[in-house]
Enzyme design. Sequence first.
Site, short mmCIF file in Angstrom:
data_model
loop_
_atom_site.label_atom_id
_atom_site.label_comp_id
_atom_site.label_asym_id
_atom_site.label_seq_id
_atom_site.Cartn_x
_atom_site.Cartn_y
_atom_site.Cartn_z
CG HIS A 33 5.08 5.72 1.15
ND1 HIS A 33 5.62 6.97 1.32
CD2 HIS A 33 4.50 5.73 -0.08
CE1 HIS A 33 5.36 7.70 0.25
NE2 HIS A 33 4.68 6.97 -0.62
CE LYS A 93 -0.48 5.74 0.86
NZ LYS A 93 0.86 5.53 0.32
#
Lengths: 472, 472
Positions: free
Chosen positions: B234, B132
């Site tokens: 996340h 990410k």
Amino acid sequence: MIRRVVLLAALLFTSFHASSAADSRPPNIVIILADDLGYGDLGCYGPPTIPTPPLARMAGDAHPFPEFSSAAEVCTPSRAALLTGRYPIRSGMCHDQFRVLRNRSLGQLPASEITMATALKAEGYATGCIGKWHLGVWEFNPGGHPRRHGFDYYFGLPHSNDMNPTPAAPKGAGKLAEQEAAWWNAPLYRNEELIERPADQTTLTRRYTEEAVKFIQANKARPFFLYFPSTFPHTPLFASKDFAGKSPRGIYGDVVEELDAAVGKVLDTLRQEKLAENTLVFFTSDNGPWLIMNQQGGSAGLLRDGKGSTWEGGMRVPGIAWWPGKIKPAQTQRTLACTMDLFTTSLKLAGAEVPADRPIDGLDIRPLLFGTGTVARDAYFFYRGTRLMAARVGDFKAHFMTQPGYGQPKPDEHAVPLLFNLKVDASETFNVATNHPAVLSQIAQAVERHKATLTPAQSQLVEVQPLPEKKQ
Amino acid sequence: MIRRVVLLAALLFTSFHASSAADSRPPNIVIILADDLGYGDLGCYGPPTIPTPPLARMAGDAHPFPEFSSAAEVCTPSRAALLTGRYPIRSGMCHDQFRVLRNRSLGQLPASEITMATALKAEGYATGCIGKWHLGVWEFNPGGHPRRHGFDYYFGLPHSNDMNPTPAAPKGAGKLAEQEAAWWNAPLYRNEELIERPADQTTLTRRYTEEAVKFIQANKARPFFLYFPSTFPHTPLFASKDFAGKSPRGIYGDVVEELDAAVGKVLDTLRQEKLAENTLVFFTSDNGPWLIMNQQGGSAGLLRDGKGSTWEGGMRVPGIAWWPGKIKPAQTQRTLACTMDLFTTSLKLAGAEVPADRPIDGLDIRPLLFGTGTVARDAYFFYRGTRLMAARVGDFKAHFMTQPGYGQPKPDEHAVPLLFNLKVDASETFNVATNHPAVLSQIAQAVERHKATLTPAQSQLVEVQPLPEKKQ
């Protein structure tokens, strides 16, 4: 042969080349970045400033039980349950208002209760209790002494170390990092003899440890049961010269590190005396941390609330088992187990009969210790005094009432119990009652079965010795 | 000779006798009971239901930093700081209201910033980013791509995995344990090429790991820098077949265990390729756990609050360093260190010059890694967006403003800052401001010195690509 030499030379060259390349070139760098991972999400992340190497080694050698529970939220009932294998509601060693025995209490662990010491002594065990008792105050009631409950030998304080404040102690003295000896008048006994008053609390852990080592050495020729209930980290906190002022965590850290060193000395002694492979050592705590003591209190980590409450922080405690050769190294038992199980398990290990004339709540957890199987537990019950606050079946815990450990006079009652899946939500933050009506009814049935086993017992925590009349 | 035989026989007899006695007699039992010790007080007690063996071994091999800090309380600023060694206030990669780059953001890590990748590439390193990014959305602004910031190779998602919800996603979908692929439209890129949309998030960690292994194998002949920012934990949480449904902690546990296994595979690959002794691996997190996600969020253990806040729970994160042969096993560095230090330290390790034309906030922590000395840090600053909320000098942290991570629109301002001694009170529960006026003034001076180094930077987090007009 020539081929071999060439091969060897080639290998040597490659290896030399590889190592020289590795030496001359800068290192590779790998950064692995988790997203939203928390400080409390990794097993290798405990509290930041209290290293406890002997306990970590003990845990590395053996079974940490991450779901180990005390049987009560405060001291006296918890200890009564550990030694008798029974919820304190059965022995009367609990009370909604008084909560624990005080320093002038007349009550005691009833003579009708069978302690682990009594049962093991009957099997030929030497039995010793070294530390804080808190199941009777023999200054006012001789029947409360450990030697009336199966222990051959006793050394320690009859109750908590904050129970004899002197008029010199300021209000909330237990919360202070800087302690004065003149504030506390705790009595130290060897067997029935008062040997020091006020007890020098700074050397208490060191002396407990010396006594424990001596007890092991003196009794090595026969089976023994050593019960070593530390006075600390209950406040007021005192550490000996070798530890005081050393921990970055302050006096709380000093005290825990000294306790950790005490564990190290016990294990070392067992090894030196060649007893390690025939000794089960279990380390645990009587209840969660005393949060209202601020910096002088401990931490429940990710668990909710602390001592005094039936939230997990009040009753889930460290549980570490050690038995070289019998307990496999570095195993974790993610199954609920509790202090009352130590009663039943110890009796089984000693070949003693578990009393059949009364309900015993502890289970035989040898299958968990030895990794040989599972243990069928119907349910687990969370009492605060005489009030059944919560019950656990499987992974789910239902709270019928909740109350912070201290500071709120009455419990909040929940018409629909709060329900938490402790495996998923150990912090008890996310009520899932509406998703699991069947679980709630299963828990209600377990409570009914449990209640059918209860017979009323008179609380031992009410009566006290009146203060002497003041001289005119 | 006869004496020897007798001695031997006696020894054999004693040893036989001892062992037979040990076998036939029941075991000794030692119970060590702490008083008020908490679940979070022992280093060996982490979270109860997320075992992470590779990370535990990595920590056992190397340095866990129990006071490691991210440089921001949320994603974008934290990542900007890690890669540039500078507080995000300097690069404009923060904003009080927007907090992070969104999926239509036009901003980016400014081209004027020097990343760790740029600096290491200049020294001949192969550079790869797998995971990410969250420092630019190249769909709308090509300058935001990792390959514009020093990385040779990229594989992953441009931003958080919850940033492209589809109309099918229910409100608060990230909080749900049962996820549906149709709810999320996250794009997966290899270099500039969009290879999958929606990305199959269930296989993302497995594919990141395979990419990481391939990157190491492909670049083993030269120094490399691999930056592996995981998409998880996340939310929304997805795990691959081998992990989904396996953890007692639920999907959050599945995801952390899969990340842990990914770390294991990276370390295994380094060992297999004989690179372990020339590679620094550092594991950390971008910020604390996202508590508002309930069971789908993590835990900050004993720390206060979580992601989004400048309490310790928002910014203190795991920090584990591994470098066999260079970093001594099982050491703990109880000194503050931070993600920005990884910038400076990596450059130093690579023999690169640390940029001298701008303030760099990261320090060279090689002395801490190698246990060769200390590092002099003037102070550490805790920003929430552009607001300086708190500052730490030595063991003390002063909060000028406090605000929960989420749910409270404005900060509470403290005319007299709240002051905590983090060594003693990591949970920030006990304000000691009145006891330490000198510390408060020392911290105020450090803040003044810090402010003098700041020049205003325009926030990159404001502008967004407008949505296309809907067809009539």
